[in-house]
Design an enzyme around this catalytic site. Structure first.
Site, PDB file in Angstrom:
ATOM      1  N   ASP A 199      -3.308   4.613  -2.280  1.00 53.89           N
ATOM      2  CA  ASP A 199      -4.410   5.003  -1.371  1.00 53.89           C
ATOM      3  C   ASP A 199      -4.726   6.434  -1.929  1.00 53.89           C
ATOM      4  O   ASP A 199      -3.968   7.468  -1.996  1.00 53.89           O
ATOM      5  CB  ASP A 199      -3.604   5.326   0.137  1.00 53.89           C
ATOM      6  CG  ASP A 199      -4.757   5.442   0.852  1.00 53.89           C
ATOM      7  OD1 ASP A 199      -5.423   4.555   1.518  1.00 53.89           O
ATOM      8  OD2 ASP A 199      -4.625   6.362   1.826  1.00 53.89           O
ATOM      9  N   HIS A 256     -10.982  -3.511   3.456  1.00 57.20           N
ATOM     10  CA  HIS A 256     -10.846  -3.142   4.891  1.00 57.20           C
ATOM     11  C   HIS A 256     -11.844  -1.747   5.311  1.00 57.20           C
ATOM     12  O   HIS A 256     -11.807  -1.191   6.258  1.00 57.20           O
ATOM     13  CB  HIS A 256      -9.538  -2.718   5.297  1.00 57.20           C
ATOM     14  CG  HIS A 256      -8.902  -1.661   4.420  1.00 57.20           C
ATOM     15  ND1 HIS A 256      -8.751  -1.773   3.047  1.00 57.20           N
ATOM     16  CD2 HIS A 256      -8.412  -0.277   4.854  1.00 57.20           C
ATOM     17  CE1 HIS A 256      -8.226  -0.600   2.672  1.00 57.20           C
ATOM     18  NE2 HIS A 256      -8.173   0.097   3.654  1.00 57.20           N
ATOM     19  N   ASP A 257     -12.493  -1.218   4.354  1.00 55.52           N
ATOM     20  CA  ASP A 257     -13.075   0.235   4.458  1.00 55.52           C
ATOM     21  C   ASP A 257     -14.455   0.195   4.445  1.00 55.52           C
ATOM     22  O   ASP A 257     -15.244   0.919   4.515  1.00 55.52           O
ATOM     23  CB  ASP A 257     -12.641   1.123   3.159  1.00 55.52           C
ATOM     24  CG  ASP A 257     -11.143   1.438   3.501  1.00 55.52           C
ATOM     25  OD1 ASP A 257     -10.897   1.709   4.609  1.00 55.52           O
ATOM     26  OD2 ASP A 257     -10.682   2.018   2.419  1.00 55.52           O
ATOM     27  N   ASP A 270       1.039  -1.132  -0.080  1.00 53.32           N
ATOM     28  CA  ASP A 270      -0.013  -0.025   0.075  1.00 53.32           C
ATOM     29  C   ASP A 270       0.910   1.361   0.076  1.00 53.32           C
ATOM     30  O   ASP A 270       1.702   1.189   0.770  1.00 53.32           O
ATOM     31  CB  ASP A 270      -0.825   0.061   1.336  1.00 53.32           C
ATOM     32  CG  ASP A 270      -2.255   0.536   0.962  1.00 53.32           C
ATOM     33  OD1 ASP A 270      -2.531   1.513   0.536  1.00 53.32           O
ATOM     34  OD2 ASP A 270      -3.138  -0.229   1.437  1.00 53.32           O
ATOM     35  N   GLU A 275      -6.517   3.706  -5.951  1.00 55.66           N
ATOM     36  CA  GLU A 275      -7.807   3.877  -5.064  1.00 55.66           C
ATOM     37  C   GLU A 275      -8.447   5.112  -5.827  1.00 55.66           C
ATOM     38  O   GLU A 275      -7.836   6.233  -5.803  1.00 55.66           O
ATOM     39  CB  GLU A 275      -7.641   3.902  -3.858  1.00 55.66           C
ATOM     40  CG  GLU A 275      -8.890   4.057  -3.002  1.00 55.66           C
ATOM     41  CD  GLU A 275      -8.898   4.203  -1.514  1.00 55.66           C
ATOM     42  OE1 GLU A 275     -10.074   4.017  -0.807  1.00 55.66           O
ATOM     43  OE2 GLU A 275      -8.112   4.897  -1.050  1.00 55.66           O
TER      44      GLU A 275
HETATM   45  C1  GLC Z   1      -8.167   5.165   2.138  1.00 50.39           C
HETATM   46  C2  GLC Z   1      -7.962   3.792   2.830  1.00 50.39           C
HETATM   47  C3  GLC Z   1      -8.254   3.893   4.228  1.00 50.39           C
HETATM   48  C4  GLC Z   1      -7.635   5.132   5.015  1.00 50.39           C
HETATM   49  C5  GLC Z   1      -7.832   6.337   4.078  1.00 50.39           C
HETATM   50  C6  GLC Z   1      -6.912   7.380   4.737  1.00 50.39           C
HETATM   51  O1  GLC Z   1      -9.401   5.024   1.633  1.00 50.39           O
HETATM   52  O2  GLC Z   1      -8.429   2.689   2.190  1.00 50.39           O
HETATM   53  O3  GLC Z   1      -8.343   2.682   4.666  1.00 50.39           O
HETATM   54  O4  GLC Z   1      -8.442   5.259   5.990  1.00 50.39           O
HETATM   55  O5  GLC Z   1      -7.420   6.125   2.852  1.00 50.39           O
HETATM   56  O6  GLC Z   1      -5.623   6.995   4.256  1.00 50.39           O
END
Ligand code: GLC
Ligand code: CA
Length: 551
Positions: A200, A327-328, A99, A254
């Site tokens: 991310d 995980h979100d 990540d 993402e």
């Molecule tokens: C992304 C991650 C998430 C995190 C956010 C801030 O959306 O997947 O888990 O809290 O970014 O880094």
């Protein structure tokens, strides 16, 4: 360097390290635990791993607040343990992606500590602004996690921007020195042998010049000014040109609020792509508005539109990343499936996306049908975003209503430890687990599912193996049927050698079933199903079938 596009033939497994497996008994998941489970992951048919952050971090956002990009956290076993896992994965022909979290760093990062003291060259590493003359914040943007997007720093006597938690300070990507730092981080891991990155919230890294007030959005103010900002493409191109193009690696980005047309600006294979795949959010929005906390009844038609929009929208030009969990978001069985029909619906949900075109990702615990967690007390939640939602949003509502909102919306439901067995703490740790274990572990766990030929776990193995055996899943055309149905998702995949028909029922009612025109079921082979017998005219609750015709 020639790109091999190996990622198109892989199935990835996402590890959220804290809750995967504790190897040393201190209650926290770690790389020793991952090492023990490499064969397990491989046994699913997964041949790639995405690690959520493993770097040193104060843990305000469970590792997404990084304080050192060039190391592995001691609690996960440090660099030595990581190298062992990397080697172990490669020996098993599995790829490993990391990540990359560079929209922001932890405020504990050395860069931030020096920046707040105005020590060169770090002074402009972050987005610092003085208070306005009327004492107000530099602009009206919101943080996505807690309050406004600005925090006052006593040392520097200025505000810094944080689009997420207060302890996650946004980097100033417009500063070329920051971009050089990013490139060095990328090279560091790629040179070590890592196979790529999941980036991310990378679409947030370029903020609109002048940071203007947002007069349009009612909530999440500013998002129109930092999502796909003015220099995003330029920066991604720079990372691609200076780093990624020199390695045989994969880059997955993402991308909240993106559509296929926009995605093609970055991943069109015929037009100088700067990324390989994007993580869209549309398929997560069939039971909520904008965030998981704003729950609405599940709409299969909304979900189908999202799937087909992406399958058709990227056809022939870009490659889809496929997922139902990460995980979100809360667990899918509890959202688009059914806890009452846990086993049936978990299997149906597996097929719903595993036979689409793209590279599938399986999130830890998804493969045994783990479901949501319903704590009795809001204090039991750990996640920074969830806590803010409870303690600061809609506080006039009754505590019961507010708690229910978290049950529907909190990502902590996906963060309870993986349920390995019916032993204490679900076999996750021999110590005190860092987080609550879902009480259903006695019934839902890997060990018991290993013994059961009909388990969700063994179904995942079959489904992934079938996916890999069928050329039409890798290459074939996608077509959707019964578009107006609000209980069935029906699609076909077809290439020159074969054709499959996938039928997924999203309801606990029995529904009549008729194959779409042109599909003669009598000449098909039923390759996968989640009931012992398939009725020719009726689908049982959450029934799923995959029919195959060889040409
Ligand atoms: C992304 C991650 C998430 C995190 C956010 C801030 O959306 O997947 O888990 O809290 O970014 O880094
Ligand atoms: Ca541990």
């Amino acid at each position: 360097m020639e790109k091999k596009q190996w990622y198109k033939d892989k199935v990835f497994y996402q590890i959220w390290p804290r809750s995967f497996k504790d190897g040393n008994g201190d209650g926290m998941g770690d790389l020793l635990g991952v090492y023990e489970k490499l064969d397990y992951i491989k046994s699913l048919g997964c041949d790639g791993i995405w690690f959520s952050p493993l770097y040193p971090s104060p843990g305000v956002d469970c590792g997404y607040d990084i304080s050192d990009y060039n190391d592995i956290a001691a609690e996960f076993g440090g660099m030595e343990a990581f190298k062992k896992v990397l080697e172990g994965a490669h020996e098993r022909d599995m790829k490993v992606i990391m990540d990359l979290v560079v929209n922001h760093t932890s405020t504990e990062h050395e860069w931030f500590k020096k920046s707040r003291e105005r020590i060169e060259p770090y002074t402009d590493y972050y987005i610092w602004r003085p208070a306005k003359s009327n004492g107000k914040l530099p602009n009206n943007w919101d943080s996505l996690f807690e309050g406004k997007a600005w925090a006052w720093d006593e040392v520097r006597n200025e505000y810094y921007m944080h689009l997420f938690a207060i302890e996650q300070a946004d980097l100033n990507m417009d500063n070329p020195l920051v971009r050089e730092e990013v490139k060095n981080i990328l090279r560091f891991w790629l040179d070590m042998g890592v196979d790529g990155f999941r980036e991310d919230v990378i679409t947030f890294i370029s903020k609109k010049e002048g940071l203007p007030d947002d007069r349009i959005m009612p909530a999440s103010k500013g998002i129109g000014y930092y999502n796909h900002g003015p220099r995003l493409h330029e920066y991604l191109e720079e990372f691609h040109r200076d780093v990624f193009s020199h390695y045989d690696c994969m880059v997955l980005a993402e991308a909240p609020m993106i559509n296929p047309k926009k995605a093609l600006e970055y991943i069109d294979e015929n037009n100088n792509p700067v990324l390989d795949m994007m993580i869209q959010f549309a398929t997560q929005e069939a039971d909520c508005l904008f965030t998981d906390f704003n729950h609405i009844p599940f709409s299969l038609r909304k979900l189908k539109r999202a799937y087909s929009n992406w399958q058709n929208g990227l056809e022939g030009r870009g490659w889809n990343m496929l997922y139902i969990e990460n995980h979100d978001h809360p667990r899918m069985v509890s959202r688009y499936g059914s806890e009452k029909f846990r086993r049936e619906s978990a299997k149906m949900l597996a097929v719903s996306y595993l036979f689409l075109k793209g590279t599938p990702f399986v999130y830890q615990g998804q493969e045994i049908g783990m479901s949501n967690w319903y704590p009795s007390d809001p204090e039991m939640y750990e996640d920074v975003q969830t806590r803010w939602q409870y303690f600061n949003v809609g506080t006039k509502r009754s505590p019961e209503k507010r708690l229910q909102r978290l049950w529907h919306g909190s990502r902590d439901s996906a963060r309870t430890p993986v349920q390995w067995s019916a032993e204490p703490n679900a076999g996750f740790t021999t110590g005190e687990p860092w987080f609550y274990v879902n009480e259903n572990y006695v019934d839902v766990n890997v060990a018991s599912q290993e013994q059961d030929a009909d388990s969700v776990l063994n179904f995942y193995r079959k489904a992934i193996a079938l996916r890999k055996a069928l050329s039409c899943v890798r290459h074939g055309d996608y077509r959707e049927y019964n578009k107006l149905s609000s209980s069935l998702y029906t699609y076909s995949r077809e290439d020159e050698k074969q054709k499959i028909l996938v039928v997924c029922s999203y309801t606990e009612k029995e529904v009549p079933f008729k194959a779409p025109q042109g599909f003669d079921l009598a000449s098909a082979e039923l390759k996968l199903q989640n009931y012992a017998k398939a009725d020719s005219a009726l689908l049982k609750p959450y029934e799923v079938r995959v029919y195959l015709w060889e040409k």
